[in-house]
Design a protein around this motif. Structure first.
Motif, PDB file in Angstrom:
ATOM      1  N   LEU A   1      24.804  41.726  19.276  1.00  0.00           N
ATOM      2  CA  LEU A   1      23.470  41.844  19.864  1.00  0.00           C
ATOM      3  C   LEU A   1      22.937  43.271  19.764  1.00  0.00           C
ATOM      4  CD1 LEU A   1      23.855  39.653  23.087  1.00  0.00           C
ATOM      5  CD2 LEU A   1      22.673  39.053  20.965  1.00  0.00           C
ATOM      6  N   GLY A   2      23.516  44.055  18.889  1.00  0.00           N
ATOM      7  CA  GLY A   2      23.018  45.409  18.703  1.00  0.00           C
ATOM      8  C   GLY A   2      21.598  45.426  18.163  1.00  0.00           C
ATOM      9  N   ASN A   3      20.831  46.410  18.615  1.00  0.00           N
ATOM     10  CA  ASN A   3      19.433  46.573  18.194  1.00  0.00           C
ATOM     11  C   ASN A   3      18.609  45.313  18.472  1.00  0.00           C
ATOM     12  OD1 ASN A   3      17.426  48.259  17.178  1.00  0.00           O
ATOM     13  ND2 ASN A   3      17.579  47.394  15.119  1.00  0.00           N
ATOM     14  N   SER A   4      18.807  44.741  19.648  1.00  0.00           N
ATOM     15  CA  SER A   4      18.033  43.564  20.064  1.00  0.00           C
ATOM     16  C   SER A   4      17.670  43.695  21.529  1.00  0.00           C
ATOM     17  CB  SER A   4      18.831  42.266  19.844  1.00  0.00           C
ATOM     18  OG  SER A   4      19.945  42.213  20.702  1.00  0.00           O
ATOM     19  N   TRP A   5      16.620  42.976  21.933  1.00  0.00           N
ATOM     20  CA  TRP A   5      16.201  42.999  23.337  1.00  0.00           C
ATOM     21  C   TRP A   5      17.292  42.459  24.255  1.00  0.00           C
ATOM     22  CZ3 TRP A   5      10.895  40.506  21.810  1.00  0.00           C
ATOM     23  CH2 TRP A   5      10.058  41.498  21.276  1.00  0.00           C
ATOM     24  N   TRP A   6      17.935  41.370  23.851  1.00  0.00           N
ATOM     25  CA  TRP A   6      18.976  40.769  24.678  1.00  0.00           C
ATOM     26  C   TRP A   6      20.174  41.696  24.846  1.00  0.00           C
ATOM     27  CZ3 TRP A   6      18.550  36.703  27.756  1.00  0.00           C
ATOM     28  CH2 TRP A   6      17.532  35.780  27.512  1.00  0.00           C
ATOM     29  N   GLY A   7      20.472  42.475  23.836  1.00  0.00           N
ATOM     30  CA  GLY A   7      21.600  43.383  23.920  1.00  0.00           C
ATOM     31  C   GLY A   7      21.431  44.440  24.991  1.00  0.00           C
ATOM     32  N   VAL A   8      20.200  44.781  25.322  1.00  0.00           N
ATOM     33  CA  VAL A   8      19.927  45.743  26.390  1.00  0.00           C
ATOM     34  C   VAL A   8      19.709  45.026  27.723  1.00  0.00           C
ATOM     35  CG1 VAL A   8      18.361  47.562  27.185  1.00  0.00           C
ATOM     36  CG2 VAL A   8      18.950  47.393  24.768  1.00  0.00           C
ATOM     37  N   ALA A   9      19.012  43.900  27.696  1.00  0.00           N
ATOM     38  CA  ALA A   9      18.670  43.203  28.943  1.00  0.00           C
ATOM     39  C   ALA A   9      19.908  42.666  29.655  1.00  0.00           C
ATOM     40  CB  ALA A   9      17.694  42.061  28.653  1.00  0.00           C
ATOM     41  N   LEU A  10      20.865  42.120  28.900  1.00  0.00           N
ATOM     42  CA  LEU A  10      22.044  41.524  29.526  1.00  0.00           C
ATOM     43  C   LEU A  10      22.879  42.551  30.311  1.00  0.00           C
ATOM     44  CD1 LEU A  10      23.234  38.988  26.794  1.00  0.00           C
ATOM     45  CD2 LEU A  10      22.254  38.462  29.034  1.00  0.00           C
TER      46      LEU A  10
ATOM     47  N   LEU B   1      21.675  54.005  22.934  1.00  0.00           N
ATOM     48  CA  LEU B   1      22.860  53.638  22.176  1.00  0.00           C
ATOM     49  C   LEU B   1      22.674  52.359  21.369  1.00  0.00           C
ATOM     50  CD1 LEU B   1      25.636  54.369  24.831  1.00  0.00           C
ATOM     51  CD2 LEU B   1      25.015  55.770  22.857  1.00  0.00           C
ATOM     52  N   LEU B   2      21.851  51.437  21.852  1.00  0.00           N
ATOM     53  CA  LEU B   2      21.800  50.095  21.277  1.00  0.00           C
ATOM     54  C   LEU B   2      20.564  49.822  20.421  1.00  0.00           C
ATOM     55  CD1 LEU B   2      23.036  48.111  24.410  1.00  0.00           C
ATOM     56  CD2 LEU B   2      24.352  48.668  22.366  1.00  0.00           C
ATOM     57  N   LEU B   3      19.507  50.604  20.583  1.00  0.00           N
ATOM     58  CA  LEU B   3      18.248  50.294  19.903  1.00  0.00           C
ATOM     59  C   LEU B   3      17.918  51.346  18.860  1.00  0.00           C
ATOM     60  CD1 LEU B   3      16.069  49.142  22.936  1.00  0.00           C
ATOM     61  CD2 LEU B   3      17.407  47.732  21.369  1.00  0.00           C
ATOM     62  N   GLN B   4      17.318  50.881  17.768  1.00  0.00           N
ATOM     63  CA  GLN B   4      16.899  51.763  16.688  1.00  0.00           C
ATOM     64  C   GLN B   4      15.564  51.289  16.126  1.00  0.00           C
ATOM     65  OE1 GLN B   4      20.018  51.724  13.763  1.00  0.00           O
ATOM     66  NE2 GLN B   4      21.562  52.625  15.129  1.00  0.00           N
ATOM     67  N   GLY B   5      14.868  52.191  15.467  1.00  0.00           N
ATOM     68  CA  GLY B   5      13.662  51.831  14.733  1.00  0.00           C
ATOM     69  C   GLY B   5      12.589  51.201  15.602  1.00  0.00           C
ATOM     70  N   ASP B   6      12.105  50.037  15.165  1.00  0.00           N
ATOM     71  CA  ASP B   6      11.000  49.372  15.854  1.00  0.00           C
ATOM     72  C   ASP B   6      11.389  48.766  17.193  1.00  0.00           C
ATOM     73  OD1 ASP B   6       9.441  50.023  13.710  1.00  0.00           O
ATOM     74  OD2 ASP B   6       9.591  48.065  12.736  1.00  0.00           O
ATOM     75  N   LYS B   7      12.660  48.737  17.519  1.00  0.00           N
ATOM     76  CA  LYS B   7      13.117  48.138  18.773  1.00  0.00           C
ATOM     77  C   LYS B   7      13.195  49.138  19.922  1.00  0.00           C
ATOM     78  CE  LYS B   7      13.873  43.924  17.244  1.00  0.00           C
ATOM     79  NZ  LYS B   7      13.180  42.750  17.794  1.00  0.00           N
TER      80      LYS B   7
ATOM     81  N   LEU C   1      12.548  56.165  24.997  1.00  0.00           N
ATOM     82  CA  LEU C   1      12.993  56.691  23.707  1.00  0.00           C
ATOM     83  C   LEU C   1      11.808  57.157  22.883  1.00  0.00           C
ATOM     84  CD1 LEU C   1      15.715  54.048  22.708  1.00  0.00           C
ATOM     85  CD2 LEU C   1      15.991  56.195  23.965  1.00  0.00           C
ATOM     86  N   GLY C   2      10.683  56.441  22.998  1.00  0.00           N
ATOM     87  CA  GLY C   2       9.476  56.848  22.289  1.00  0.00           C
ATOM     88  C   GLY C   2       8.969  58.199  22.767  1.00  0.00           C
TER      89      GLY C   2
END
Length: 271
Positions: free
Chosen positions: A131-140, A212-218, A223-224
């Protein structure tokens, strides 16, 4: 004194100044030019300019970051409220062996911030759950770390509901699930709003896990802000404007729900 001593008011004003001063300075500085900031950092804008805020609003990256933060915060809030009330319900209304010990597990969870297990959590999310670089990977994981305080707040609410009300509902033919959905949840509204707002604001301001988990457009809005500050280090006024606009959604949401949060916490203390 009924209205409080002058010393208390003085201390309160000092605390407000230290709390709100940096926020107000950042918002006002967004209406200035870089030349004005360099010439007189502490003065008011003269004249007031809107170019910095207009540039942020027209920046597509800002809205992409805002969308990511909003979706993650909403998913986190939904998970926290649903899982939290389902966990707090048996701990508050059922009698079973080990109930208090299980409750103390949630209380002990308040002592462990996300930074403690960030490395194993990163491996679990990216390698095992993919679930890296995904919304669920951070929300959970955010919802998991918010569950202890959620259970601690909700349990007194559910305990405070009279057992006579539950017995009357049972006599009318309601099941435990029916009592839970039709009576208990509506009566626990202030507590649910409280934990929901805390979860939303906490998710909106989260930085370490998204980093740690999000990159690019995610990427999320915090972070922005960091990326914008690095890329436009010379545009101090623009950075102030970007930072100020990033605070507005969570600030408005928190202020709109402020009375419900206070009543919810008071109910938890009374319970």
């Amino acid at each position: 004194m009924r209205g409080g001593s002058p010393l208390i008011w003085f201390v309160a004003l000092i605390v407000c100044a230290f709390t709100l001063g940096p926020v107000l300075y950042g918002v006002v500085s967004g209406f200035r030019t870089n030349a004005q900031l360099a010439e007189s950092p502490s003065s008011l804008p003269a004249p007031w300019v809107l170019d910095n805020y207009a540039g942020v609003i027209q920046n597509p990256d800002f809205w992409r970051y805002t969308l990511n933060s909003t979706v993650i915060a909403l998913v986190t809030t939904a998970l926290v409220v649903v899982c939290g009330v389902m966990a707090a319900y048996p701990l508050a209304r059922y009698q079973f062996k080990g109930r208090e010990g299980l409750y103390m597990v949630f209380v002990a969870g308040l002592l462990f911030p996300a930074t403690v297990g960030v490395i194993p959590l990163f491996i679990l999310i990216t390698k095992d759950l993919h679930l890296g670089n995904s919304w669920w990977g951070v929300a959970l994981p955010q919802a998991a770390f918010a569950l202890p305080i959620t259970v601690v707040i909700l349990r007194p609410f559910l305990q405070a509901i009279p057992t006579e009300l539950e017995e009357a509902a049972m006599l009318d033919g309601a099941s435990r699930i029916g009592f839970f959905w039709r009576i208990l949840l509506p009566l626990s509204g202030p507590g649910l709003v409280t934990v929901g707002v805390l979860a939303f604001v906490g998710s909106w301001n989260a930085y370490l896990l998204p980093l740690l988990l999000l990159q690019g457009d995610k990427k999320t809005l915090p972070l922005g802000v960091a990326d914008f500050s690095s890329e436009h280090a010379s545009d101090i006024a623009g950075v102030f404007a970007f930072t100020s606009l990033s605070m507005i959604p969570a600030l408005i949401f928190f202020l709109a729900m402020q009375k419900r949060i206070v009543s919810g916490l008071q109910g938890a203390v009374k319970g």
